[in-house]
Design a protein around this motif. Structure first.
Motif, PDB file in Angstrom:
ATOM      1  N   ALA A 246      24.038  11.283  -9.504  1.00 16.77           N
ATOM      2  CA  ALA A 246      24.959  10.625  -8.583  1.00 16.77           C
ATOM      3  C   ALA A 246      24.546   9.171  -8.431  1.00 16.77           C
ATOM      4  CB  ALA A 246      24.970  11.320  -7.221  1.00 16.77           C
ATOM      5  N   LEU A 247      25.520   8.281  -8.408  1.00 16.78           N
ATOM      6  CA  LEU A 247      25.311   6.865  -8.143  1.00 16.78           C
ATOM      7  C   LEU A 247      25.895   6.540  -6.780  1.00 16.78           C
ATOM      8  CD1 LEU A 247      26.274   5.317 -11.586  1.00 16.78           C
ATOM      9  CD2 LEU A 247      24.040   5.171 -10.535  1.00 16.78           C
ATOM     10  N   SER A 248      25.208   5.673  -6.026  1.00 19.04           N
ATOM     11  CA  SER A 248      25.821   5.192  -4.800  1.00 19.04           C
ATOM     12  C   SER A 248      27.001   4.310  -5.141  1.00 19.04           C
ATOM     13  CB  SER A 248      24.791   4.415  -3.966  1.00 19.04           C
ATOM     14  OG  SER A 248      24.336   3.275  -4.683  1.00 19.04           O
ATOM     15  N   ALA A 249      27.935   4.151  -4.190  1.00 18.14           N
ATOM     16  CA  ALA A 249      29.166   3.409  -4.475  1.00 18.14           C
ATOM     17  C   ALA A 249      28.883   1.984  -4.913  1.00 18.14           C
ATOM     18  CB  ALA A 249      30.068   3.417  -3.237  1.00 18.14           C
ATOM     19  N   ASP A 250      27.792   1.351  -4.378  1.00 15.94           N
ATOM     20  CA  ASP A 250      27.492  -0.031  -4.753  1.00 15.94           C
ATOM     21  C   ASP A 250      26.574  -0.126  -5.961  1.00 15.94           C
ATOM     22  OD1 ASP A 250      25.130   0.876  -3.744  1.00 15.94           O
ATOM     23  OD2 ASP A 250      24.991  -0.576  -2.102  1.00 15.94           O
ATOM     24  N   GLY A 251      26.241   1.021  -6.571  1.00 16.33           N
ATOM     25  CA  GLY A 251      25.465   1.008  -7.798  1.00 16.33           C
ATOM     26  C   GLY A 251      24.014   0.607  -7.629  1.00 16.33           C
TER      27      GLY A 251
ATOM     28  N   ARG B 122      21.616   2.609  -6.101  1.00 15.32           N
ATOM     29  CA  ARG B 122      20.745   3.776  -6.049  1.00 15.32           C
ATOM     30  C   ARG B 122      21.280   4.858  -6.968  1.00 15.32           C
ATOM     31  NH1 ARG B 122      19.537   4.367   0.462  1.00 15.32           N
ATOM     32  NH2 ARG B 122      17.773   2.927   0.560  1.00 15.32           N
ATOM     33  N   MET B 123      20.383   5.713  -7.373  1.00 16.41           N
ATOM     34  CA  MET B 123      20.761   6.839  -8.215  1.00 16.41           C
ATOM     35  C   MET B 123      19.909   8.042  -7.809  1.00 16.41           C
ATOM     36  SD  MET B 123      20.942   7.230 -12.382  1.00 16.41           S
ATOM     37  CE  MET B 123      19.186   6.972 -12.607  1.00 16.41           C
ATOM     38  N   ALA B 124      20.557   9.208  -7.819  1.00 20.45           N
ATOM     39  CA  ALA B 124      19.853  10.463  -7.581  1.00 20.45           C
ATOM     40  C   ALA B 124      20.070  11.354  -8.800  1.00 20.45           C
ATOM     41  CB  ALA B 124      20.370  11.159  -6.324  1.00 20.45           C
ATOM     42  N   THR B 125      19.001  12.056  -9.190  1.00 17.56           N
ATOM     43  CA  THR B 125      19.085  12.943 -10.353  1.00 17.56           C
ATOM     44  C   THR B 125      18.511  14.296 -10.003  1.00 17.56           C
ATOM     45  OG1 THR B 125      16.919  12.262 -11.215  1.00 17.56           O
ATOM     46  CG2 THR B 125      18.845  10.989 -11.946  1.00 17.56           C
ATOM     47  N   VAL B 126      19.030  15.325 -10.707  1.00 17.30           N
ATOM     48  CA  VAL B 126      18.516  16.690 -10.565  1.00 17.30           C
ATOM     49  C   VAL B 126      17.999  17.115 -11.927  1.00 17.30           C
ATOM     50  CG1 VAL B 126      19.014  19.052  -9.925  1.00 17.30           C
ATOM     51  CG2 VAL B 126      20.191  17.181  -8.766  1.00 17.30           C
ATOM     52  N   ASP B 127      16.683  17.352 -12.035  1.00 22.63           N
ATOM     53  CA  ASP B 127      16.073  17.712 -13.313  1.00 22.63           C
ATOM     54  C   ASP B 127      16.556  19.068 -13.785  1.00 22.63           C
ATOM     55  OD1 ASP B 127      14.711  15.386 -13.076  1.00 22.63           O
ATOM     56  OD2 ASP B 127      12.756  16.287 -12.610  1.00 22.63           O
ATOM     57  N   ASP B 128      16.637  19.210 -15.099  1.00 21.77           N
ATOM     58  CA  ASP B 128      16.914  20.510 -15.706  1.00 21.77           C
ATOM     59  C   ASP B 128      15.587  21.244 -15.867  1.00 21.77           C
ATOM     60  OD1 ASP B 128      17.909  22.674 -16.955  1.00 21.77           O
ATOM     61  OD2 ASP B 128      18.539  21.659 -18.785  1.00 21.77           O
TER      62      ASP B 128
ATOM     63  N   ARG C  38      25.126  14.156  -3.771  1.00 21.81           N
ATOM     64  CA  ARG C  38      26.201  13.246  -3.403  1.00 21.81           C
ATOM     65  C   ARG C  38      25.648  12.188  -2.445  1.00 21.81           C
ATOM     66  NH1 ARG C  38      28.502  15.964  -6.644  1.00 21.81           N
ATOM     67  NH2 ARG C  38      30.587  16.877  -6.586  1.00 21.81           N
ATOM     68  N   PHE C  39      26.089  10.929  -2.581  1.00 22.08           N
ATOM     69  CA  PHE C  39      25.847   9.891  -1.598  1.00 22.08           C
ATOM     70  C   PHE C  39      27.055   9.802  -0.672  1.00 22.08           C
ATOM     71  CE2 PHE C  39      22.980   8.421  -4.957  1.00 22.08           C
ATOM     72  CZ  PHE C  39      21.851   8.063  -4.228  1.00 22.08           C
ATOM     73  N   ASP C  40      26.789   9.392   0.598  1.00 19.32           N
ATOM     74  CA  ASP C  40      27.943   9.100   1.439  1.00 19.32           C
ATOM     75  C   ASP C  40      28.470   7.722   1.085  1.00 19.32           C
ATOM     76  OD1 ASP C  40      26.160   7.314   2.556  1.00 19.32           O
ATOM     77  OD2 ASP C  40      26.750   7.755   4.611  1.00 19.32           O
ATOM     78  N   GLN C  41      29.526   7.256   1.793  1.00 23.75           N
ATOM     79  CA  GLN C  41      30.173   6.009   1.424  1.00 23.75           C
ATOM     80  C   GLN C  41      29.249   4.803   1.606  1.00 23.75           C
ATOM     81  OE1 GLN C  41      34.049   5.738   3.295  1.00 23.75           O
ATOM     82  NE2 GLN C  41      34.355   7.935   3.123  1.00 23.75           N
ATOM     83  N   SER C  42      28.297   4.894   2.533  1.00 20.68           N
ATOM     84  CA  SER C  42      27.400   3.762   2.766  1.00 20.68           C
ATOM     85  C   SER C  42      26.230   3.737   1.784  1.00 20.68           C
ATOM     86  CB  SER C  42      26.844   3.833   4.199  1.00 20.68           C
ATOM     87  OG  SER C  42      25.968   4.954   4.324  1.00 20.68           O
ATOM     88  N   GLY C  43      25.959   4.842   1.157  1.00 24.20           N
ATOM     89  CA  GLY C  43      24.813   4.920   0.265  1.00 24.20           C
ATOM     90  C   GLY C  43      23.498   5.148   0.989  1.00 24.20           C
ATOM     91  N   GLN C  44      23.527   5.282   2.323  1.00 22.34           N
ATOM     92  CA  GLN C  44      22.304   5.469   3.106  1.00 22.34           C
ATOM     93  C   GLN C  44      22.008   6.935   3.400  1.00 22.34           C
ATOM     94  OE1 GLN C  44      20.301   2.887   3.836  1.00 22.34           O
ATOM     95  NE2 GLN C  44      21.751   1.675   2.631  1.00 22.34           N
ATOM     96  N   VAL C  45      22.933   7.808   3.009  1.00 20.03           N
ATOM     97  CA  VAL C  45      22.747   9.241   3.241  1.00 20.03           C
ATOM     98  C   VAL C  45      22.941   9.958   1.908  1.00 20.03           C
ATOM     99  CG1 VAL C  45      23.646  11.315   4.355  1.00 20.03           C
ATOM    100  CG2 VAL C  45      23.461   9.194   5.653  1.00 20.03           C
ATOM    101  N   LEU C  46      21.999  10.843   1.584  1.00 22.42           N
ATOM    102  CA  LEU C  46      22.095  11.674   0.386  1.00 22.42           C
ATOM    103  C   LEU C  46      22.292  13.126   0.822  1.00 22.42           C
ATOM    104  CD1 LEU C  46      21.782  11.918  -2.751  1.00 22.42           C
ATOM    105  CD2 LEU C  46      19.383  12.488  -2.317  1.00 22.42           C
TER     106      LEU C  46
ATOM    107  N   ALA D  72      31.983  16.118   1.375  1.00 18.06           N
ATOM    108  CA  ALA D  72      32.264  14.721   1.704  1.00 18.06           C
ATOM    109  C   ALA D  72      31.947  14.508   3.178  1.00 18.06           C
ATOM    110  CB  ALA D  72      33.725  14.372   1.418  1.00 18.06           C
ATOM    111  N   LEU D  73      31.450  13.292   3.522  1.00 25.43           N
ATOM    112  CA  LEU D  73      31.188  12.892   4.898  1.00 25.43           C
ATOM    113  C   LEU D  73      32.183  11.826   5.297  1.00 25.43           C
ATOM    114  CD1 LEU D  73      27.305  12.590   5.218  1.00 25.43           C
ATOM    115  CD2 LEU D  73      28.785  14.101   6.515  1.00 25.43           C
TER     116      LEU D  73
END
Length: 918
Positions: free
Chosen positions: A675-680, A682-688, A722-730, A766-767
């Motif tokens: 997942a990428l935050s809306a402003d690009g 930050r990124m979150a990943t889930v390892d396989d 998922r990030f919220d719209q602000s990118g401050q909540v995962l 979604a938040l």
């Protein structure tokens, strides 16, 4: 897996028991489909199905991948595989007193069988002559025509004897695509192993198309083969004739095969005599004239019969009288008919339960019922058998490999009509319910006629014929093709419409009768009552007509778009019911998205940003571009500097210029989700990995993502982020559907501040912008709204109506008054949640949503309120869905051809002509 867990049928072999245990393992793993196993094992569904088919021992790599996909013990199964491999290894040489059989049976001739290979001398000479003129030659023929035997026992020895050109080329390599793992690199190593001129024989070339679903890998293999043919290597490919059209998809292969094709047909009567007599003579045996005559009569002109002739001769040789092969021995062995019947029963019982049902339907469809005569075979196109279905493909391949069916380029038929007469199981199927089979055949023909007439409603079933077909289809034994199911559904829908219309007419007549009675009793109030009743009737009529026309407009938007647009607006002008409005929005969205759909790569257009604007860059990305194919895009981000970032399961990309995507960073391990935050930023990943670790990354320099921290969790491993719209909540969603909220603005790392548990099937959420509301959805199709005043104890407010398929994406509007949902039933819905406890009825637009992974509200072109939704899909495509009715009307009327009076009278008989866009 312990043996002995199931009763063994008489004649079970170690290979069949091994295959049956593999199928049992799949059942114990929850009955996962082969498509699901293929995703987990990284092998095609066909390869995994073959592994459990029992026809041949799969490779150790395929076996272990199958076992791991079913959560089995690889160590235990590796030991099992080695035991079976030792048991099914070729037996020692026959006893000296038994002698070498002069016939190969059902197996293809090999180079060492060359002394016993007869009957194809003329075709062999033709093949060698063509090879002297062309660097690449293709040998085409039906299954069982003898292609492999010609190449292996005919061509290979001829080349070894110096029969090609001046005799300087004597080296031959015989391979199949599966033996090369369909790898261009392996092919290059095989061809480059020597220094002299050589001939590369690629047998069973159709495996390029049946075993490889990756177009890029398939193209690379074909190009490597063509490149080899241009150097010191000559290439001969053997391929089934029904795959001729597949070869035409590769321009280089088409050019190479021009005037370089050899079509292998049935043997002539004289050639059959050579096949029968010369091996026997060479072995010191004699063949009765009556036996030769009988075999030639049974086999002449029959496609794919050579393996059956060879098998019958082998059994006759085993029953020889001294050194004589006799007609009595042939008849005692059962002849061609007995061999075919044995093969049919063995092949059918080796299929899985679901595949047996498919095989049964295939044989029944390929049999023409006799009326006072014997049943005969019939030829069908692949489309009538739903050949695109994975199980159908596997069954057709197995039956063709066993020489029970003959597959041409676009047709299928039973190899020999003797199968219908001699196979008890097929005879039983045919006699179980002949009337039902006739009903099925009539349905097939009616559906074909309906499709030929462009699905004309007058060609649909009605009355008794429809009732009979529905009763037969509901019997449980029917397996309808896609076309037949659509025909039956259309007939039922047409009957329902007619019944509804008759019911409305009856209701209207009753209302009129009641009004007449009122006129007799209440003369003074009769006029008022009549007017009200007429108004009500007109309203009902208008609603019925408007809904009917709206439905017709949706159906014809592909075939006659201008007329569909005008009819949608006209129906809306007549009555603006919810169904009519949904049809108007669907027609508008379909027309609009003809111009707005964007793809990341490969594409001729560009993706869209979160505000609905186009990303810079145009152009097609060629297959050989260094950027490669992005595959499945999982998320998009848009930086303040105008860069467009995208993630795939193992890479981070820069799509600022969509025509030339740039790989910024390749992660060493494949990831389950990103997942990428809306402003690009930050990124979150889930390892396989077994615990599906969730990691956070900073993207100040996307070329070198900076690892920030892992996200601790107590669930069963991350599955979605998922990030919220602000990118401050995962938000993380675990395997047990636990949804956890994490604040990312604390210096000591992610901080859990809320959790939602015990809700099954959650895969997306979604938040709202103020974080007071949360929406969740998933595989059960239910959308749930939660009050997040206490994030540790969210209070469920309402469950929105159950949808027909999985909820794939959710989004809140900026003002929090609307919720958008995209589901797998090809719909996007807009919910009015001004009162979250009592949401309004949703507006629905129908369109492609199969691979949607995100949804977001965007501004409309006129800067209106939040009723425009953009969705992004796994293939990189983006679509916009505008729920504003006024804009939809304007869009459909702009530049559209005006509705003519003739069209108006056709669709609105009895209504005053009123141009909808006038």
């Amino acid at each position: 897996m312990p043996r002995g867990e199931r009763p063994l049928d008489e004649g079970d072999t170690p290979l069949l028991r091994f295959a049956a245990d593999l199928r049992t393992l799949r059942d114990q793993a929850g009955g996962r489909t082969y498509r699901q196993l293929g995703t987990r094992a990284h092998y095609s569904a066909t390869t995994l199905s073959d592994a459990a088919g029992g026809r041949k021992l799969p490779s150790l790599a395929v076996t272990l991948a199958y076992v791991q996909a079913c959560d089995g013990d690889p160590g235990e199964w590796e030991d099992r595989w080695r035991e079976v491999a030792a048991e099914v290894a070729p037996a020692e040489a026959r006893r000296a007193d038994e002698g070498t059989p002069p016939y190969a049976g059902l197996a293809a001739f090999q180079p060492e069988d060359a002394p016993w290979f007869f009957g194809r001398e003329r075709m062999l000479d033709d093949l060698v002559a063509r090879m002297s003129e062309r660097r690449l030659v293709g040998v085409f023929g039906a299954s069982g025509a003898g292609k492999s035997s010609l190449l292996r026992a005919g061509l290979v020895p001829r080349i070894a004897e110096g029969g090609l050109d001046d005799g300087s080329c004597r080296t031959t390599i015989v391979v199949t695509p599966s033996e090369l793992d369909l790898s261009a690199d392996v092919l290059d190593r095989v061809v480059g192993a020597g220094v002299d001129e050589l001939v590369l024989v690629v047998d069973q070339f159709e495996e390029v198309f049946t075993l490889c679903g990756d177009l890029a890998a398939r193209t690379a293999f074909v190009e490597a083969l063509l490149s080899a043919s241009r150097t010191r290597c000559r290439v001969v490919i053997g391929i089934r004739a029904d795959f001729y059209g597949h070869c035409a998809l590769h321009p280089g292969l088409v050019e190479a095969l021009s005037d370089a094709q050899l079509l292998l047909g049935p043997l002539s009567a004289e050639e059959l005599r050579q096949v029968i007599m010369r091996p026997a003579v060479k072995a010191g045996c004699t063949v009765e004239t009556a036996l030769v005559t009988r075999l030639v009569a049974d086999a002449t002109g029959q496609p794919g019969v050579l393996p059956l002739v060879s098998h019958a001769l082998l059994e006759t040789w085993r029953r020889r009288r001294g050194t004589a092969l006799t007609l009595a021995g042939y008849e005692a062995a059962g002849g061609i008919q007995h061999a075919l019947t044995q093969t049919a029963e063995r092949t059918f019982t080796a299929l899985e339960t679901d595949q047996r049902a498919v095989a049964r339907q295939i044989f029944l469809r390929l049999t023409a019922l006799g009326d006072g005569t014997e049943d005969t075979k019939r030829r069908l196109t692949r489309g009538e058998l739903d050949a695109d279905d994975v199980d159908t493909q596997v069954v057709l391949d197995r039956l063709a490999h066993a020489r029970l069916l003959t597959l041409d380029q676009d047709a299928v038929e039973i190899a020999h009509e003797v199968l219908i007469r001699s196979w008890p199981r097929l005879r039983g199927w045919l006699h179980e319910n002949r009337e039902g089979l006739r009903t099925a055949r009539q349905l097939t023909e009616a559906a074909a006629t309906w499709n030929l007439l462009s699905r004309e409603p007058d060609a649909l079933y009605r009355g008794t014929r429809l009732d009979t077909a529905v009763e037969w289809a509901a019997g449980g034994e029917a397996r309808l093709s896609t076309r037949e199911q659509e025909f039956l559904d259309a007939s039922l829908a047409d009957r329902d419409r007619e019944q509804a219309l008759a019911l409305r007419r009856t209701r209207r007549l009753r209302q009129l009768v009641a009004l007449l009675l009122v006129l007799l009793l209440l003369a003074g109030g009769a006029i008022v009552q009549t007017i009200r009743a007429q108004d009500a009737a007109d309203e009902q009529r208008n609603i019925a007509v408007a809904q009917q026309i709206a439905g017709a407009a949706v159906r014809m938007r592909e075939s006659n778009r201008p007329l569909a647009q005008q009819l949608s607006v006209a129906a809306y002008r007549l009555e603006s019911t919810r169904d009519v409005v949904d049809g108007l929005l669907t027609t508008s969205a379909a027309n609009w998205n003809k111009h707005l759909i964007r793809r990341v790569v490969p594409t001729t257009e560009v993706p869209m940003g979160p505000d609905g604007s186009a990303v810079r860059g145009k152009g097609q990305v060629p297959q050989q571009d260094s950027s490669g194919d992005l595959g499945s895009v999982q998320s998009l981000g848009f930086t303040a500097a105008g860069r467009v970032l995208a993630t795939t399961p193992d890479e981070l990309w820069d799509l600022t210029d969509a025509g030339k995507p740039v790989s910024l960073h390749h992660f060493p391990n494949r990831m389950v989700a990103t997942a990428l935050s809306a402003d690009g930023t930050r990124m979150a990943t889930v390892d396989d990995s077994p615990d599906n670790t969730v990691r956070l990354w900073e993207l100040k320099r996307p070329e070198a993502p900076a690892f920030v921290s892992t996200v601790p969790h107590s669930g069963q491993g991350g599955r979605e982020v998922r990030f919220d719209q602000s990118g401050q909540v995962l938000v993380t969603i675990d395997d047990d559907s636990t949804t956890t909220l994490w604040r990312l603005d604390r210096p000591d790392g992610p901080h859990e501040f809320g959790r939602l548990t015990s809700i099954p099937h959650i895969s997306t959420m979604a938040l709202s912008q103020d974080r007071r509301l949360m929406a969740t959805g998933g595989a059960d199709g239910v959308i749930r709204l939660w009050d997040m005043a206490d994030p540790w104890h969210p209070a469920k407010l309402v469950e929105l109506g159950v949808q027909a398929a999985e909820v794939r994406a959710l989004a809140f509007s900026r003002d929090g008054r609307h919720l958008a949902s995209a589901a797998g039933d090809q719909t996007v819905r807009l919910w009015d949640i001004s009162d979250p406890r009592a949401p309004g009825e949703p507006a629905t637009i129908t369109g492609p949503t199969t691979s949607v992974h995100t949804a977001v509200f965007v501004q409309s072109d006129d800067g209106g309120d939040d009723v425009v939704v953009m969705t992004s899909s796994g293939d990189g495509s983006s679509r916009r869905w505008d729920f504003d009715v006024a804009r939809a009307v304007s869009r459909l009327c702009t530049g559209s051809t005006a509705l003519t009076r003739a069209d108006w009278d056709r669709f609105f008989p009895g209504f005053r002509f009123t141009p909808p866009c006038g």
